[in-house]
Design a protein around this motif. Structure first.
Motif, PDB file in Angstrom:
ATOM      1  N   PHE A 112       0.867  -1.179   0.000  1.00  9.27           N
ATOM      2  CA  PHE A 112       0.000   0.000   0.000  1.00  9.27           C
ATOM      3  C   PHE A 112       0.894   1.215   0.000  1.00  9.27           C
ATOM      4  N   GLY A 113       0.422   2.324  -0.574  1.00  6.86           N
ATOM      5  CA  GLY A 113       1.245   3.525  -0.632  1.00  6.86           C
ATOM      6  C   GLY A 113       0.472   4.678  -1.240  1.00  6.86           C
ATOM      7  N   THR A 114       1.206   5.687  -1.722  1.00  8.26           N
ATOM      8  CA  THR A 114       0.590   6.884  -2.290  1.00  8.26           C
ATOM      9  C   THR A 114       1.027   7.063  -3.739  1.00  8.26           C
ATOM     10  N   VAL A 115       0.201   7.785  -4.489  1.00  5.17           N
ATOM     11  CA  VAL A 115       0.513   8.057  -5.886  1.00  5.17           C
ATOM     12  C   VAL A 115       0.116   9.496  -6.201  1.00  5.17           C
ATOM     13  N   SER A 116       0.932  10.156  -7.003  1.00  5.50           N
ATOM     14  CA  SER A 116       0.572  11.484  -7.503  1.00  5.50           C
ATOM     15  C   SER A 116       0.770  11.487  -9.013  1.00  5.50           C
ATOM     16  N   MET A 117      -0.073  12.252  -9.678  1.00  5.23           N
ATOM     17  CA  MET A 117      -0.021  12.314 -11.137  1.00  5.23           C
ATOM     18  C   MET A 117      -0.218  13.741 -11.598  1.00  5.23           C
ATOM     19  N   ASP A 118       0.436  14.061 -12.697  1.00  4.48           N
ATOM     20  CA  ASP A 118       0.291  15.366 -13.339  1.00  4.48           C
ATOM     21  C   ASP A 118       0.363  15.114 -14.834  1.00  4.48           C
ATOM     22  N   GLY A 119      -0.790  15.096 -15.473  1.00  4.03           N
ATOM     23  CA  GLY A 119      -0.814  14.670 -16.865  1.00  4.03           C
ATOM     24  C   GLY A 119      -0.495  13.182 -16.934  1.00  4.03           C
ATOM     25  N   ASN A 120       0.525  12.823 -17.723  1.00  5.46           N
ATOM     26  CA  ASN A 120       0.950  11.427 -17.793  1.00  5.46           C
ATOM     27  C   ASN A 120       2.097  11.114 -16.841  1.00  5.46           C
ATOM     28  N   ALA A 121       2.554  12.109 -16.092  1.00  7.90           N
ATOM     29  CA  ALA A 121       3.613  11.863 -15.105  1.00  7.90           C
ATOM     30  C   ALA A 121       3.033  11.119 -13.910  1.00  7.90           C
ATOM     31  N   MET A 122       3.797  10.173 -13.370  1.00  3.47           N
ATOM     32  CA  MET A 122       3.345   9.365 -12.232  1.00  3.47           C
ATOM     33  C   MET A 122       4.477   9.200 -11.237  1.00  3.47           C
ATOM     34  N   THR A 136      -7.470  -1.706 -22.276  1.00  2.00           N
ATOM     35  CA  THR A 136      -7.319  -2.652 -21.161  1.00  2.00           C
ATOM     36  C   THR A 136      -5.854  -2.865 -20.782  1.00  2.00           C
ATOM     37  N   VAL A 137      -4.968  -2.032 -21.324  1.00  2.00           N
ATOM     38  CA  VAL A 137      -3.531  -2.170 -21.047  1.00  2.00           C
ATOM     39  C   VAL A 137      -3.002  -0.890 -20.394  1.00  2.00           C
ATOM     40  N   LEU A 138      -2.302  -1.057 -19.292  1.00  2.00           N
ATOM     41  CA  LEU A 138      -1.655   0.056 -18.588  1.00  2.00           C
ATOM     42  C   LEU A 138      -0.152  -0.147 -18.650  1.00  2.00           C
ATOM     43  N   LEU A 139       0.561   0.849 -19.158  1.00  3.21           N
ATOM     44  CA  LEU A 139       2.021   0.794 -19.217  1.00  3.21           C
ATOM     45  C   LEU A 139       2.585   1.843 -18.263  1.00  3.21           C
ATOM     46  N   ILE A 140       3.504   1.414 -17.395  1.00  2.00           N
ATOM     47  CA  ILE A 140       4.167   2.334 -16.477  1.00  2.00           C
ATOM     48  C   ILE A 140       5.657   2.338 -16.795  1.00  2.00           C
ATOM     49  N   TYR A 141       6.168   3.502 -17.132  1.00  2.00           N
ATOM     50  CA  TYR A 141       7.571   3.649 -17.508  1.00  2.00           C
ATOM     51  C   TYR A 141       8.376   4.012 -16.256  1.00  2.00           C
ATOM     52  N   VAL A 142       9.476   3.265 -16.079  1.00  4.82           N
ATOM     53  CA  VAL A 142      10.247   3.324 -14.834  1.00  4.82           C
ATOM     54  C   VAL A 142      11.644   3.862 -15.088  1.00  4.82           C
ATOM     55  N   ARG A 143      12.101   4.723 -14.211  1.00  4.49           N
ATOM     56  CA  ARG A 143      13.443   5.285 -14.297  1.00  4.49           C
ATOM     57  C   ARG A 143      14.486   4.163 -14.301  1.00  4.49           C
TER      58      ARG A 143
END
Length: 245
Positions: free
Chosen positions: A178-188, A226-233
């Motif tokens: 569990f945790g927190t998330v913030s978004m601004d446009g497509n930034a996550m 139905t697809v979510l892509l998360i880009y990671v540093r």
């Protein structure tokens, strides 16, 4: 542990004490893990006068680097900086990402007036003012299909949920997180992730560790039906999720 000494307090009256350190621990009651970048600051101050700001006497900074509470501390101080007619207190804070996340809210008196030189500090969580994510993700649940090009173990499902604005949860593969998330446009940005602590098979535990680390490095996302892509540093390929059944 380094302790910074600050001069300027009144003279000490009487025989200097043989013990020149305040010891103790820092903890909190919330069921969440410390973020990897957490910084703990503990300060000893002269709080004798209520009409002026507390006067710092000594302080120390701890970098847990993965360790969790309770965290021990030692505050070394100069006996010559202590006035036996004054009142002294210890306070602590925990910061992450430049934001205050825990702090002491009660007075913890030490050294003089019959007070101890050992205190166990219980900090309180600060209100989370993380911006809420777009309504489009709130209430959705996703199953991880690909861990940055590494695939996933079939029988160890990893999930991601957005149960309410500003919050994430899910299964790491074995434990719940569990945790927190913030978004601004497509930034996550995903932070303050805490997990349960069940024992896991070695391969599953490694997948879970890599998944949690990847989530904490999230930089942006795209939603394609139905697809979510998360880009990671630092990862060439994104985390790929499909809608959970």
């Amino acid at each position: 542990m380094a302790a910074g000494l600050i001069a300027g307090c009144g003279p000490y009256h009487g025989t200097p004490p043989s013990d020149t350190a305040v010891t103790g621990s820092v903890t909190y009651r919330e069921r969440s893990a410390l973020p990897p970048d957490a910084v703990v600051r503990v300060q000893l101050s002269d709080v004798s006068r209520q009409d002026v700001a507390a006067i710092p006497v000594a302080q120390t900074t701890l970098t847990p680097a993965g360790r969790q509470v309770p965290l021990p501390f030692e505050l070394r101080y100069d006996p010559a900086a202590i006035d036996s007619t004054h009142t002294y207190a210890v306070r602590a804070t925990i910061e992450s990402g430049g934001r205050l996340i825990f702090t002491t809210t009660t007075a913890n008196m030490v050294i003089t007036r019959g007070n101890p030189t050992h205190v166990d500090l219980v900090l309180a969580g600060m209100p989370d003012r993380t911006p809420a994510p777009p309504v489009g993700l709130v209430g959705t649940r996703w199953t991880l299909e690909d861990l940055g090009g590494a695939g996933v173990i079939d029988e160890a499902s990893a999930t991601l949920e957005f149960p309410e604005p500003g919050k994430v949860a899910g299964s790491g593969s074995c434990n719940r997180f569990f945790g927190t998330v913030s978004m601004d446009g497509n930034a996550m940005s995903i932070s303050r992730l805490g997990t349960t602590r069940m024992a896991c098979a070695e391969a599953v535990a490694m997948q879970e560790l890599n998944y949690i680390r990847a989530l904490q490095g999230a930089e942006r996302y795209t939603l394609q039906g139905t697809v979510l892509l998360i880009y990671v540093r630092g990862m060439d390929s994104p985390l790929r999720f499909i809608t959970a059944r």
